[in-house]
Motif scaffolding. Structure first.
Motif, mmCIF file in Angstrom:
data_model
loop_
_atom_site.group_PDB
_atom_site.id
_atom_site.type_symbol
_atom_site.label_atom_id
_atom_site.label_comp_id
_atom_site.label_asym_id
_atom_site.label_seq_id
_atom_site.Cartn_x
_atom_site.Cartn_y
_atom_site.Cartn_z
ATOM 1 N N SER A 629 0.858 -1.176 0.000
ATOM 2 C CA SER A 629 0.000 0.000 0.000
ATOM 3 C C SER A 629 0.899 1.233 0.000
ATOM 4 N N HIS A 653 -3.172 0.897 -3.745
ATOM 5 C CA HIS A 653 -3.059 -0.391 -3.072
ATOM 6 C C HIS A 653 -3.024 -1.511 -4.100
ATOM 7 N N ILE A 668 -9.846 -1.286 2.631
ATOM 8 C CA ILE A 668 -8.697 -0.372 2.561
ATOM 9 C C ILE A 668 -8.986 0.893 3.362
ATOM 10 N N SER A 734 -3.535 -1.827 4.394
ATOM 11 C CA SER A 734 -3.599 -0.363 4.357
ATOM 12 C C SER A 734 -3.383 0.255 5.722
#
Lengths: 777, 166
Positions: A629, A653, A668, A734
């Protein structure tokens, strides 16, 4: 991915029930005759329990039973809980958390006794009347101070809080440091918090004397492992314990542990002969759910004159907490994460695991990858500043290129598997994130804002996270004579849309009608094996098993249908719940083909196939699939208040193929929000004596909507070659780079004040303090 | 059983005559005594907002009210939002279509809070939505799907009103 349903933004199967208030979480399980439990908890971080007086509690009207350790021990095979992932843990047999305090308590909030009463209210009243005679002992609070020679011992039978040391290393790091033209050193502290799912933990136990079976409903990420622990500690047969996981209101790691409360509730239900319910309250969650992220780092980086990293070395002191709840995962992950997306030719990281009198540490979303990433990214920022190189440029010079994938790191995972990045393009993702945030135009914006008396900064980071921890998660796909498709899996849903994901995978091969698919998860009775939800693993492990199983069932269904329709399999297609001869209206239903192989007494099965329209698969995977990420964010910092406001937050990502972009975006965004909490707010405070100070949401701040940026999320899709779906996990990736990116931005904003940030979280108070200490009056 | 009172409460259009312990908070009464478990408890100290219900149309924390305080009042919980058994309210549809929920635990409080808010402010800005739900914690979504759902729901509800007027 471009399937009929797989790869599409299909609505979630979970939603209608949850939106109508028909979800059923553990505390919603209402069994006739249920008694309610409250736990008596240790008031001291470290003390001897000399005696316990239950009489006053027992006298309260409505109290059914009060059990302490001595009452339960005769029913158990061991004093302590088993250690999860015990490999490498010294004295693992005896290192696990206590079930109830026997004679020495190791942290405030530890379970001492259970009170069972007609109502929760009475149970709590009575719990306050259980009197322990305690002899307080000095406590080990801060993990760094706990290593001092004269520090109090966390456990009275040892005089040393150092649980163990580990080293991860390769190359000749000391030699490189002695000759490198540039070396820089950072001391970094990262602080504890916990996951705080909005649903706390909870358990409902029931004993059925007819079948001699205990059933436990639990808000857990690991129903099958919970079952195995109950069997082990109570000395039972597999058929005597069933664990059911109803809807789970968030997990994020701390529910991937088996807790003493679950065991005690299960046993108490048998002892009192009534269902027993315990619904954890938030204060208990602060006191007794696992936490993590307390680590002190000393880290050094060596670079060439061209800004190429020559080596990294250092030492981390890791707060292990009072017991070993779950192996050595956290410091191991942190240290193996440090080299991250970069080429680091020489490396050594020593890890000291330290006992303290605090709640045991075990993974919270990210599992120490955020800490490792934070350290490396802080070193990168420091080096860039010292060398006068742009931060993005220095990173780019050192990043592994997309053309070098797969890329083998000279490191192994804690399970001994080589760390090999399977696919991806770090520089491309970082560039996309920088462009999305207009990184190269920022200097002008910063100049303008400073001219207006505002302090804006930009930060960047890229984090890598291994996902899909093996070895497998089973899935059975079955078409019943009703024509309905059932999917059974050991995967554990806790809010990540697992049922939708599995239904998408299966429906893709079996008619495309997700409404015809029911996913059964979180019940050990129909599902004999399962590891559950952790390590961003279930799409890879359970998803792949379901994918292979669905293809097998499809093959069989077409074979039987071809036999029934007197045609060839190639001419058939499955649409909805029927199988058609292509281009005609000749068809059989899925129910008919399933019925045909269900068997008719005395008659042969059609097409010479095996009985049953089903397949069970256990896709095996050992290597991890690495998601990554790239984050770039712009903040504005108010030097008067220390307040941080996000102006932009861009995430690029890569988790390989996207099975449902809507769900992946949600993961995310949520994962990044957790990272923002770790970067700016979440502070689990203890006093010097390890007494917890933040035990409610007024004192411990979770991010709320106004502080959160709207994350601008986009994707690279580098399919993983390691599984048939080409996917990588998305739950944690993330979270990993957020604290690093945010602190990079804050430091950049506060450049005029000369503030250097080497800690997380960085709260408004700390920002004001750092400005003041960098600019003495 | 401790000291009790008899109360009469109308919840989702149905009136309940109940004897309730005076120390029961409203959420315990709704969940345990009436079995309406759609309202959730996340902190029991008034911060997380999962237990938010509408009391006479206004959002309130059911963990911070005693059940006896609801005597004679009208309450709406998540179970009463949809117009019928097999139909979602536009706000619920918007939550589904914008991924406004993951684990679903904060959802009852989000829906009730936004129901009141969108009635008062049918055409809000994103910032106004974020402030409106600032008393509701969500750990799954980062709030983004919820904010998108609220803005989408506002539009759906405005269109619905226009259609009704036409």
């Amino acid at each position: 991915m471009d399937g009929k349903v797989l790869g599409q933004r299909v609505p979630r199967l979970e939603d209608p029930g949850l939106l109508l208030g028909k979800g059923r979480y553990t505390d919603d399980v209402r069994l006739p005759g249920t008694a309610n439990a409250a736990f008596v908890r240790s008031p001291f971080p470290h003390a001897i329990l000399k005696s316990i007086d239950k009489n006053a509690a027992m006298d309260v009207e409505g109290v059914i039973a009060v059990y302490d350790f001595s009452d339960l021990r005769p029913h158990m095979t061991q004093d302590k809980l088993p250690v999860e992932f015990p490999s490498g843990v010294p004295n693992a047999e005896n290192a696990g958390p206590a079930i109830l305090v026997k004679d020495e308590t190791m942290y405030a909030g530890e379970c001492v006794a259970i009170v069972i009463a007609e109502t929760r209210h009475i149970a709590e009243d009575a719990a306050a009347l259980v009197f322990g005679e305690w002899e307080p002992l000095p406590a080990a609070g801060d993990c760094k101070e706990a290593l001092e020679p004269d520090a109090p011992s966390a456990h009275r039978d040892t005089n040393n809080n150092l649980m163990m040391e580990m080293v991860q290393e390769y190359g000749d790091v000391d030699n490189v440091f002695s000759s490198a033209p540039h070396t820089f050193r950072e001391e970094i502290w990262q602080h504890r918090g916990t996951a705080h799912p909005i649903e706390c933990r909870g358990a409902v136990g029931r004993y059925d004397p007819v079948s001699d079976q205990i059933t436990l409903w639990s808000s857990t990420q690991m129903p099958n492992l919970a079952q195995s622990y109950i069997i082990r500690v109570l000395g039972l047969h597999e058929n005597q314990v069933r664990v059911i996981t109803p809807d789970v209101g968030g997990g994020f790691g701390p529910k991937f542990l088996f807790y003493s409360e679950e065991l005690v509730v299960a046993l108490a239900a048998k002892l009192v002969g009534r269902p027993v319910k315990w619904a954890e309250d938030r204060r208990e969650h602060f006191l007794a759910a696992v936490q993590e992220r307390d680590q002190y780092w000393e880290a050094e980086i060596a670079l060439s004159n061209d800004g190429l990293v020559l080596g990294v070395r250092g030492h981390v002191i890791h707060d292990h907490g009072a017991y070993t709840a779950q192996g050595i995962t956290l410091p191991y992950n942190a240290a193996s994460t440090i080299p991250g997306p970069y080429k680091v030719p020489n490396y050594r990281m020593k890890q000291s695991l330290v006992f303290t009198n605090k709640v045991p540490c075990a993974p919270v979303r990210g599992a120490s990858h955020p800490q490792g990433t934070y350290v490396m990214e802080r070193l990168m920022d420091r080096a860039a500043k010292e060398l006068g190189v742009d931060r993005a440029e220095l990173r780019d010079r050192n990043m592994i290129r997309g053309t070098e994938m797969p890329y083998k790191k000279p490191l192994k995972t804690r399970a001994g598997v080589n760390i090999e990045y399977d696919s991806g393009d770090f520089p491309k993702a970082m560039k996309m994130a920088l462009d999305g945030c207009d990184y190269y135009g920022f200097k002008d914006r910063q100049r303008n804002s400073r001219a207006d008396g505002r302090f804006s900064g930009i930060g960047l980071s890229l984090g890598v996270k291994g996902t899909g921890r093996g070895p497998f998660e089973m899935a059975t796909v079955r078409i019943g004579p009703s024509g309905k498709i059932s999917v059974y899996t050991g995967a554990a849903p806790m809010g990540q849309s697992t049922r939708t994901m599995m239904a998408q995978v299966v429906a893709e091969h079996l008619g495309g009608d997700m409404q015809n698919v029911e996913v059964v998860a979180g019940d050990t009775q129909p599902i004999p094996m399962g590891m559950g939800g952790f390590g961003s693993r279930q799409a890879i492990t359970a998803g792949s098993s379901a994918h292979i199983a669905a293809k097998e069932v499809r093959k069989k269904a077409l074979k039987v249908a071809a036999h029934m329709l007197e045609t060839s399999e190639e001419d058939l297609e499955i649409r909805g719940i029927e199988i058609f001869v292509r281009g005609t209206d000749m068809k059989v239903s899925l129910g008919q083909v399933a019925n045909a192989v269900a068997g008719t007494p005395g008659y042969a099965l059609p097409g010479g196939v095996e009985p049953g329209m089903e397949s069970t698969q256990r896709f095996l995977t050992d290597p991890l699939a690495y998601c990554y990420s790239a984050h770039c964010c712009e903040v504005e910092v108010d030097p008067e208040t220390g307040g941080v406001e996000f102006k932009r937050y861009v995430i690029v990502h890569d988790s390989g193929n996207l099975m449902n972009p809507m769900i992946v975006e949600g993961q995310i965004q949520g994962g990044a929000a957790h990272g923002v909490g770790n970067a700016l707010f979440e502070w689990m405070a203890y006093d010097k004596e390890a007494q917890p100070l933040t035990t409610n949401f007024g004192e411990y701040l979770l991010p709320t909507a106004p502080e959160m940026p709207g994350f601008d999320v986009s994707f690279l899709e580098s399919p993983s070659p390691l599984n048939p779906l080409g996917v990588k996990g998305v739950g944690e990736g993330s979270t990993v780079p957020v604290a690093a990116a945010v602190c990079s931005a804050i430091e950049n904003a506060l450049e005029p004040f000369g503030v250097h940030i080497s800690e997380a979280p960085i709260t408004p108070q700390r920002i004001v303090e750092l400005i003041a200490s960098a600019n003495p009056v | 059983m401790g000291e009790t009172r008899n109360i009469s409460v109308t919840i989702n259009g149905k009136t309940y005559q109940e004897e309730v312990e005076v120390r029961f908070h409203l959420a315990d009464f709704i969940r345990q005594q009436l079995g309406l478990t759609g309202t959730h408890l996340g902190c029991e100290h008034g911060v997380c907002g999962a237990c938010t219900i509408l009391l006479n149309g206004e959002s309130a924390r059911s963990c911070l009210l005693l059940a006896v305080q609801a005597d004679g009042q009208e309450i709406l919980t998540i179970e009463g939002i949809a117009p019928s058994e097999d139909e979602l309210h536009p706000l619920q549809e918007a939550f589904r279509d914008n991924h406004g929920l993951q684990c679903g635990f904060c959802t009852p409080g989000m829906l009730t809070t936004l129901l009141e808010f969108l009635k008062d402010n049918p055409d809000p800005t994103e910032e106004e939505v974020r402030i409106a739900i600032s008393g509701n914690l969500c750990r799954c979504t980062g709030y983004q799907g919820i904010v998108a759902a609220a803005l989408d729901a506002a539009e759906r509800l405005r269109n619905q009103n226009v259609n009704q007027i036409q």
